[in-house]
Design an enzyme around this catalytic site. Structure first.
Site, short mmCIF file in Angstrom:
data_model
loop_
_atom_site.label_atom_id
_atom_site.label_comp_id
_atom_site.label_asym_id
_atom_site.label_seq_id
_atom_site.Cartn_x
_atom_site.Cartn_y
_atom_site.Cartn_z
N LYS A 8 77.93 11.24 53.65
CA LYS A 8 77.88 12.63 54.14
C LYS A 8 76.58 13.34 53.75
O LYS A 8 75.92 13.93 54.59
CB LYS A 8 79.01 13.47 53.54
CG LYS A 8 80.38 13.20 54.07
CD LYS A 8 81.37 14.28 53.60
CE LYS A 8 81.53 14.36 52.08
NZ LYS A 8 82.15 13.17 51.48
N ARG A 83 87.47 21.21 53.16
CA ARG A 83 88.14 20.00 52.68
C ARG A 83 89.65 20.19 52.60
O ARG A 83 90.36 19.23 52.28
CB ARG A 83 87.63 19.67 51.29
CG ARG A 83 86.48 18.66 51.25
CD ARG A 83 85.99 18.60 49.81
NE ARG A 83 85.49 17.32 49.42
CZ ARG A 83 84.18 17.08 49.16
NH1 ARG A 83 83.29 18.02 49.32
NH2 ARG A 83 83.81 15.91 48.75
N ARG A 122 75.76 3.97 43.57
CA ARG A 122 75.30 5.33 43.29
C ARG A 122 75.51 5.68 41.81
O ARG A 122 74.69 6.38 41.21
CB ARG A 122 76.05 6.33 44.18
CG ARG A 122 75.53 7.75 44.06
CD ARG A 122 76.11 8.66 45.13
NE ARG A 122 77.46 9.07 44.82
CZ ARG A 122 78.22 9.81 45.64
NH1 ARG A 122 77.77 10.17 46.83
NH2 ARG A 122 79.43 10.15 45.30
N ARG A 128 75.99 10.07 38.50
CA ARG A 128 76.87 11.23 38.68
C ARG A 128 78.09 11.06 37.79
O ARG A 128 78.70 10.00 37.76
CB ARG A 128 77.31 11.31 40.15
CG ARG A 128 76.49 12.28 40.95
CD ARG A 128 76.89 12.31 42.40
NE ARG A 128 78.28 12.68 42.64
CZ ARG A 128 78.73 13.12 43.81
NH1 ARG A 128 77.90 13.24 44.83
NH2 ARG A 128 79.99 13.42 43.97
N ARG A 139 89.33 10.53 43.62
CA ARG A 139 88.67 11.28 44.71
C ARG A 139 89.08 10.73 46.07
O ARG A 139 89.25 11.49 47.03
CB ARG A 139 87.15 11.25 44.53
CG ARG A 139 86.71 12.22 43.42
CD ARG A 139 85.32 11.94 42.91
NE ARG A 139 84.32 12.01 43.94
CZ ARG A 139 83.24 11.22 43.98
NH1 ARG A 139 83.04 10.30 43.05
NH2 ARG A 139 82.38 11.35 44.94
P1 AMP Z 1 80.69 15.96 47.04
O1 AMP Z 1 79.30 15.97 46.51
O2 AMP Z 1 80.81 16.57 48.41
O3 AMP Z 1 81.34 14.62 46.95
O4 AMP Z 1 81.53 16.92 46.07
C1 AMP Z 1 81.66 16.64 44.69
C2 AMP Z 1 82.84 17.38 44.10
O5 AMP Z 1 82.65 18.79 44.25
C3 AMP Z 1 84.19 17.10 44.76
O6 AMP Z 1 84.79 15.93 44.28
C4 AMP Z 1 84.97 18.36 44.37
O7 AMP Z 1 85.36 18.32 43.01
C5 AMP Z 1 83.89 19.43 44.49
N1 AMP Z 1 83.87 19.97 45.87
C6 AMP Z 1 82.87 19.85 46.80
N2 AMP Z 1 83.20 20.46 47.94
C7 AMP Z 1 84.44 20.99 47.76
C8 AMP Z 1 85.32 21.73 48.57
N3 AMP Z 1 85.02 22.04 49.85
N4 AMP Z 1 86.51 22.10 48.04
C9 AMP Z 1 86.83 21.81 46.77
N5 AMP Z 1 86.06 21.09 45.95
C10 AMP Z 1 84.86 20.68 46.43
#
Ligand code: AMP
Length: 184
Positions: A8, A83, A122, A128, A139
């Protein structure tokens, strides 16, 4: 949209560059708040490190403020938002207010084995804190439970674009451009 590891973030940046709009990544905003040690960062980190979603109230407010910034006026690409079904409603309200319209929802589809392979890679390259095996598993579960249902919502609205996310980065970008009708 797409499960963790679908690509993404990478594709969001490429597509946003092509359309000359900002890529707004909720995950990136949370991570930068974590590194800056802000109150939002401290709150978000608890959830992120456990592989859980940050509460809708916190996330929605953050997006609301971000899309109100001048660079988002002529359009934006959201990466990792919405989400949850509640976030879908919230986004509808937000863009009604700003006068934007949701043109397309792109979902990247990738084999589960490939997702694990990418996330493991990653974890080594980016370090991370949420790329450990247990958290990765959690996740994926949270994605299946809370985010996958959004696919049907947007399919029903006729704006869903499903993209095969396997293969190299440039190939996937090209598929997205073709589907969005932006040529190549
Ligand atoms: P990502 O980098 O998009 O994988 O996001 C990393 C983490 O940020 C996720 O696993 C959630 O803990 C938090 N996060 C990101 N976007 C959202 C969202 N729209 N709603 C809730 N938590 C989010």
């Amino acid at each position: 949209m797409g499960p963790p590891g679908a690509g993404k973030g990478t594709q969001a940046q490429v597509v946003a560059d092509r359309f000359e709009i900002p890529a707004i990544s909720t995950g990136d905003i949370f991570r930068s708040n974590v590194s800056l040690g802000t109150e939002l960062g401290v709150e978000a980190k608890r959830y992120m490190d456990a592989g859980e979603y940050v509460p809708d109230s916190v996330t929605n407010l953050m997006v609301r403020h971000r899309i109100d910034e001048p660079d988002a006026e002529k359009g934006f690409l959201l990466d990792g938002y919405p989400r949850t079904l509640a976030q879908v409603d919230e986004l509808d309200g937000m863009i009604k207010h700003t006068g934007h319209r949701l043109d397309a929802v792109v979902v990247l589809t990738v084999d589960p084995d490939e997702l694990v392979r990418r996330l493991t890679a990653r974890a080594q390259s980016e370090g991370r804190s949420d790329d450990t095996e247990d958290v990765i598993r959690r996740r994926q579960e949270v994605y299946t439970e809370q985010t996958e249902p959004l696919i049907e919502v947007y399919r029903d609205r006729g704006i869903l674009i499903e993209i095969d996310g396997m293969g190299d980065m440039a190939e996937v970008s090209q598929r997205i451009f073709d589907a969005l009708g932006s040529g190549g």
